[in-house]
Scaffold this active site. Sequence first.
Site, PDB file in Angstrom:
ATOM      1  N   ASN A  87     -18.865  14.652   4.209  1.00  0.00           N
ATOM      2  CA  ASN A  87     -19.794  14.186   5.150  1.00  0.00           C
ATOM      3  C   ASN A  87     -20.354  15.484   6.476  1.00  0.00           C
ATOM      4  OD1 ASN A  87     -17.429  14.840   7.621  1.00  0.00           O
ATOM      5  ND2 ASN A  87     -15.792  14.173   6.003  1.00  0.00           N
ATOM      6  N   ASP A 115      -3.693   9.401   2.752  1.00  0.00           N
ATOM      7  CA  ASP A 115      -3.784   9.226   4.518  1.00  0.00           C
ATOM      8  C   ASP A 115      -3.185  10.848   4.618  1.00  0.00           C
ATOM      9  OD1 ASP A 115      -4.132   9.190   7.091  1.00  0.00           O
ATOM     10  OD2 ASP A 115      -5.280   7.625   7.069  1.00  0.00           O
ATOM     11  N   LYS A 145      -0.811   4.556  12.067  1.00  0.00           N
ATOM     12  CA  LYS A 145      -0.717   5.603  11.342  1.00  0.00           C
ATOM     13  C   LYS A 145       0.883   6.736  12.095  1.00  0.00           C
ATOM     14  CE  LYS A 145      -5.066   6.418  10.329  1.00  0.00           C
ATOM     15  NZ  LYS A 145      -5.791   7.372   9.418  1.00  0.00           N
TER      16      LYS A 145
HETATM   17  O1  PMT Z   1     -15.777  18.961  12.558  1.00  0.00           O
HETATM   18  P1  PMT Z   1     -16.856  18.800  13.410  1.00  0.00           P
HETATM   19  O2  PMT Z   1     -18.560  19.173  13.535  1.00  0.00           O
HETATM   20  O3  PMT Z   1     -16.842  19.411  15.358  1.00  0.00           O
HETATM   21  O4  PMT Z   1     -16.791  17.226  14.377  1.00  0.00           O
HETATM   22  C1  PMT Z   1     -15.754  16.869  14.838  1.00  0.00           C
HETATM   23  C2  PMT Z   1     -15.112  15.753  14.101  1.00  0.00           C
HETATM   24  C3  PMT Z   1     -15.973  14.697  13.936  1.00  0.00           C
HETATM   25  C4  PMT Z   1     -14.901  15.632  12.789  1.00  0.00           C
HETATM   26  C5  PMT Z   1     -13.370  15.093  14.951  1.00  0.00           C
HETATM   27  O5  PMT Z   1     -13.824  15.455  16.014  1.00  0.00           O
HETATM   28  C6  PMT Z   1     -13.005  13.661  14.673  1.00  0.00           C
HETATM   29  O6  PMT Z   1     -12.782  13.160  15.394  1.00  0.00           O
HETATM   30  N1  PMT Z   1     -12.306  14.166  14.095  1.00  0.00           N
HETATM   31  C7  PMT Z   1     -11.713  12.222  13.001  1.00  0.00           C
HETATM   32  C8  PMT Z   1     -12.776  12.735  11.838  1.00  0.00           C
HETATM   33  C9  PMT Z   1     -12.196  10.950  11.104  1.00  0.00           C
HETATM   34  O7  PMT Z   1     -11.911  10.685   9.619  1.00  0.00           O
HETATM   35  O8  PMT Z   1     -11.619   9.644  11.419  1.00  0.00           O
HETATM   36  P2  PMT Z   1     -11.292   9.088  11.397  1.00  0.00           P
HETATM   37  O9  PMT Z   1     -10.672   7.738  12.296  1.00  0.00           O
HETATM   38  O10 PMT Z   1     -11.508   8.058   9.777  1.00  0.00           O
HETATM   39  O11 PMT Z   1      -9.436   9.121  11.023  1.00  0.00           O
HETATM   40  C10 PMT Z   1      -8.029   8.547  11.817  1.00  0.00           C
HETATM   41  C11 PMT Z   1      -7.475   9.937  11.596  1.00  0.00           C
HETATM   42  O12 PMT Z   1      -6.278   9.810  10.228  1.00  0.00           O
HETATM   43  C12 PMT Z   1      -8.474  11.799  11.547  1.00  0.00           C
HETATM   44  O13 PMT Z   1      -6.998  11.863  12.324  1.00  0.00           O
HETATM   45  C13 PMT Z   1      -7.857  12.120  10.171  1.00  0.00           C
HETATM   46  O14 PMT Z   1      -8.123  13.126  10.199  1.00  0.00           O
HETATM   47  C14 PMT Z   1      -6.438  11.340   9.531  1.00  0.00           C
HETATM   48  N2  PMT Z   1      -7.189  10.499   7.989  1.00  0.00           N
HETATM   49  C15 PMT Z   1      -8.390  10.369   7.987  1.00  0.00           C
HETATM   50  C16 PMT Z   1      -8.010   9.962   6.499  1.00  0.00           C
HETATM   51  C17 PMT Z   1      -7.328  10.448   5.308  1.00  0.00           C
HETATM   52  N3  PMT Z   1      -7.494  10.401   3.854  1.00  0.00           N
HETATM   53  N4  PMT Z   1      -6.188  11.024   5.733  1.00  0.00           N
HETATM   54  C18 PMT Z   1      -6.433  11.287   7.487  1.00  0.00           C
HETATM   55  O15 PMT Z   1      -5.420  12.566   7.346  1.00  0.00           O
END
Ligand code: PMT
Length: 401
Positions: A211, A305, A342
Site C-alpha cells: 500500500n 491483526d 480493538k
Molecule cells: O506511513 P505514512 O505515509 O506516513 O502514512 C501514515 C498512515 C496514513 C499510514 C498512518 O497515519 C495510519 O493511518 N496508519 C494506520 C493505517 C491502517 O492500516 O489503518 P486501519 O484502520 O486499517 O487499521 C487500524 C489499526 O490496526 C492501525 O493501528 C493498524 O496499524 C492496526 N492493524 C491493522 C491491521 C493489522 N493486520 N494489524 C494491525 O495492527
Amino acid sequence: MNSLLEKKILLIICGGISAYKSLEFIRLLKKKGTRVKTILTKSAKEFVTPLSVASLSQEKVYEDLFKAENEAEMDHISLSRWADIIVVAPATANTISKLSAGSSDDLASTIILASDKNIFLTPAMNVRMWEHPSTKENLKKLKSYGYQIIGPEIGDMACGEFGKGKMTEPKEILKKIESYFEGLIKNKKYEALVTAGPTNEYIDPVRFITNKSSGKQGYALAKSLVKKGFKTTLISGPTELEVDDNINLIKVETADEMFKATQDNLPTDVAIFSAAVSDFKVKNKKNYKIKKQEHLNLELKKNNDILDYVSKHNSLRPKLVIGFAAETNNIQINAKKKLEEKNCDWIIANDVSNNSIGFNSDFNEVSIFYKNEKIKDEKLIMKKKSEISDEIIDRVIEQLN
Ligand code: PMT
C-alpha cells in the site's frame, strides 16, 4: 544529579549586545561537563570573537555555511545530528523573523531548518522590537512548531531604555536546560514501541501486494519519543527512511514478520500502531515466478491483526495502547468502532481520502478518540507529521505520568 554531564549542546550566538553573556553561559556549561559546539552568525562576530568562544568551549567554532574546512570536518547535517539540543542565545529579532519564515541563508538558519532536535530560543532585543506585533507573531508561530522560549526579562537595556527584552541571565538559562534534561531522565524509565510503514504480502518470489504508506508518520513518532527520553523500538515495514542510532530499528517486510517482531519486543509502557498492515496475505503463495496467463485468481486470507492481538493480551499489553485509523468516510463512527473492537486506549484517526495529508505526505491532521470518557476527544489541525507527533507524545507523557 548532574543532568548536563556529557550532554552535547549546539550553541548559536547571534549579533546582539547580550552576546557577551553567552560566553558566561559556555563557561557554566563546561563546568557541568557539557560539550558545547558553537556557531557564530556574521553579526555575532561584531560582539564576540571566535577566539574567545573557542578558548572557553575548547571546541571548534563554526562560522560560514559551505566553508570548505567546516564541511570537510563536520557538515551542517552532521552538526545538527551531533547535538542533543540547539540553544540560540541571544536570539535577535532578525533571527527570530528568519526562523519563523523558514529561511536558510546562513549556517545557523540552515542547521535549524534541517534539524529535528529540540530548539531553545533566548530572545534579546530592544523593548519596542520585543513588543512589535511582527515579533509577537513570529514567536507564536515558532512556539507552535515546538520551539521553547526562555525569557526575555524586564530591566535596563544597553540602549538606555527600560522594559522587556533583556536576555535571561546565563545561570537561569542553565537551570531551564538542566530541568529539560532532568525531564528526559524521568521519561527514560519509559519504553515505547512503534509500528510504521506498509507490509509486503508476496504472491510469488518477485511480486507482492502493498500500500501507499511511506512510514513518515511512524518514524516521526519514534523520533518524538526519543527526543523526550523514551527507549524506543521502531518496527518498520519497507520504507526509504533513515533513523539515528538512538532508535532500535527492526526492519520487517510482511505482516507475519511485523507480528512476530512486535511480540518479541513487548511489553513496553506504550505502543503506537501506525503501520498500514495489510489486512490480507496470499493463501497459496508460489515459490516460483508465476508465468504470464490470461487470468489469475488469487485467494487471500486474513492476516493477524497485531493491534487487536496486543490490546487483548494479558501479559504483552502495554499500559497505553494507541491505534491509528485510516478512514475515507464516517471518520468518527469508524474510529470509535475500532477503539471499542480493538480494545485500545486511544485511536488516532486520519482522513486518507485527502491526498495532502495521511499516506505519503509530510503533513497530517488527526482526531484523537479516547477510551477514557473523562478525556475529551480532540482534533490536531493540519501540521507537519513531526509537529503532530510531538503533540501526541506530550499527551502520552501526561497520561503515563
Ligand atoms: O506511513 P505514512 O505515509 O506516513 O502514512 C501514515 C498512515 C496514513 C499510514 C498512518 O497515519 C495510519 O493511518 N496508519 C494506520 C493505517 C491502517 O492500516 O489503518 P486501519 O484502520 O486499517 O487499521 C487500524 C489499526 O490496526 C492501525 O493501528 C493498524 O496499524 C492496526 N492493524 C491493522 C491491521 C493489522 N493486520 N494489524 C494491525 O495492527
